[in-house]
Design a protein around this motif. Structure first.
Motif, PDB file in Angstrom:
ATOM      1  N   PHE A 142     -45.709  -7.846  22.159  1.00 48.12           N
ATOM      2  CA  PHE A 142     -45.965  -9.187  21.652  1.00 48.12           C
ATOM      3  C   PHE A 142     -44.834 -10.089  22.124  1.00 48.12           C
ATOM      4  O   PHE A 142     -43.784  -9.626  22.564  1.00 48.12           O
ATOM      5  N   ARG A 143     -45.055 -11.375  21.985  1.00 53.66           N
ATOM      6  CA  ARG A 143     -43.974 -12.332  22.244  1.00 53.66           C
ATOM      7  C   ARG A 143     -44.105 -13.511  21.293  1.00 53.66           C
ATOM      8  O   ARG A 143     -45.198 -13.802  20.797  1.00 53.66           O
ATOM      9  N   GLU A 151     -46.640 -19.201  17.245  1.00 57.10           N
ATOM     10  CA  GLU A 151     -46.958 -17.949  16.587  1.00 57.10           C
ATOM     11  C   GLU A 151     -46.767 -16.782  17.549  1.00 57.10           C
ATOM     12  O   GLU A 151     -46.817 -16.934  18.768  1.00 57.10           O
ATOM     13  N   ARG A 152     -46.557 -15.609  16.944  1.00 55.28           N
ATOM     14  CA  ARG A 152     -46.431 -14.407  17.755  1.00 55.28           C
ATOM     15  C   ARG A 152     -47.791 -14.072  18.370  1.00 55.28           C
ATOM     16  O   ARG A 152     -48.808 -14.116  17.680  1.00 55.28           O
ATOM     17  N   GLU A 153     -47.805 -13.753  19.662  1.00 58.32           N
ATOM     18  CA  GLU A 153     -49.060 -13.457  20.337  1.00 58.32           C
ATOM     19  C   GLU A 153     -48.987 -12.101  21.037  1.00 58.32           C
ATOM     20  O   GLU A 153     -47.939 -11.683  21.532  1.00 58.32           O
ATOM     21  N   GLY A 154     -50.123 -11.429  21.068  1.00 59.03           N
ATOM     22  CA  GLY A 154     -50.208 -10.127  21.709  1.00 59.03           C
ATOM     23  C   GLY A 154     -50.322 -10.256  23.220  1.00 59.03           C
ATOM     24  O   GLY A 154     -51.010 -11.146  23.731  1.00 59.03           O
ATOM     25  N   ILE A 155     -49.655  -9.368  23.925  1.00 61.99           N
ATOM     26  CA  ILE A 155     -49.668  -9.373  25.385  1.00 61.99           C
ATOM     27  C   ILE A 155     -50.495  -8.215  25.940  1.00 61.99           C
ATOM     28  O   ILE A 155     -51.287  -8.389  26.857  1.00 61.99           O
ATOM     29  N   THR A 159     -41.021 -17.949  28.539  1.00 59.95           N
ATOM     30  CA  THR A 159     -39.789 -17.849  27.758  1.00 59.95           C
ATOM     31  C   THR A 159     -40.114 -17.584  26.298  1.00 59.95           C
ATOM     32  O   THR A 159     -40.869 -18.326  25.673  1.00 59.95           O
ATOM     33  N   ALA A 160     -39.565 -16.491  25.773  1.00 56.69           N
ATOM     34  CA  ALA A 160     -39.877 -16.080  24.405  1.00 56.69           C
ATOM     35  C   ALA A 160     -39.039 -14.861  24.054  1.00 56.69           C
ATOM     36  O   ALA A 160     -38.357 -14.286  24.916  1.00 56.69           O
ATOM     37  N   ILE A 161     -39.107 -14.481  22.797  1.00 57.58           N
ATOM     38  CA  ILE A 161     -38.590 -13.178  22.384  1.00 57.58           C
ATOM     39  C   ILE A 161     -39.749 -12.195  22.499  1.00 57.58           C
ATOM     40  O   ILE A 161     -40.840 -12.461  21.986  1.00 57.58           O
TER      41      ILE A 161
END
Length: 129
Positions: free
Chosen positions: A36-37, A43-47, A89-91
């Motif tokens: 996820f990121r 919001e957190r999104e699934g990759i 760019t994200a965590i």
């Protein structure tokens, strides 16, 4: 269960990174592992998700530039990211869901965060344009 991500960092747009996630303390041999990121203010999104049988799936928005894989012998999950963009760019987080074999039905095609009980602390990916 412990998950620890690594491999994040700063990269120029168009570049590549490979994230790793070591998974320790498996509860069952049937499981889903996902990436996820979460970008600032979003919001957190699934990759991507990969199952214990090696099958994988991606949301349509993530197909093409991201590849999930695992090395079961090393208990390590990977995410290969190519042609990176500033908006990547994200965590980035890895997550795990362990399911008893008698209840195993596979992994949902699109990873959703509430389905995952175990999470790593995250690794920052910064893509500069």
């Amino acid at each position: 269960v412990q998950l620890v991500e690594s491999g994040g960092g700063s990269v120029q747009a168009g570049g590549s990174l490979r994230l790793s996630c070591t998974v320790s303390g498996h509860i069952y041999n049937t499981y889903c592992l996902a990436w996820f990121r979460q970008a600032p203010g979003k919001e957190r999104e699934g990759i991507a998700v990969i199952a214990s049988d090696g099958s994988s799936s991606y949301p349509d928005s993530m197909k093409g530039r991201f590849t999930i894989s695992q090395d079961s012998a090393k208990n390590t999950l990977y995410l290969q990211m190519n042609s990176l963009k500033a908006e990547d760019t994200a965590i980035y987080y890895c997550a795990a869901d362990f399911v008893p074999a008698n209840l195993w039905v596979g992994c949902p095609a699109v990873p959703v965060q509430y389905e995952y009980n175990f999470w790593g602390p995250g690794t920052q990916v910064t893509v500069s344009s």
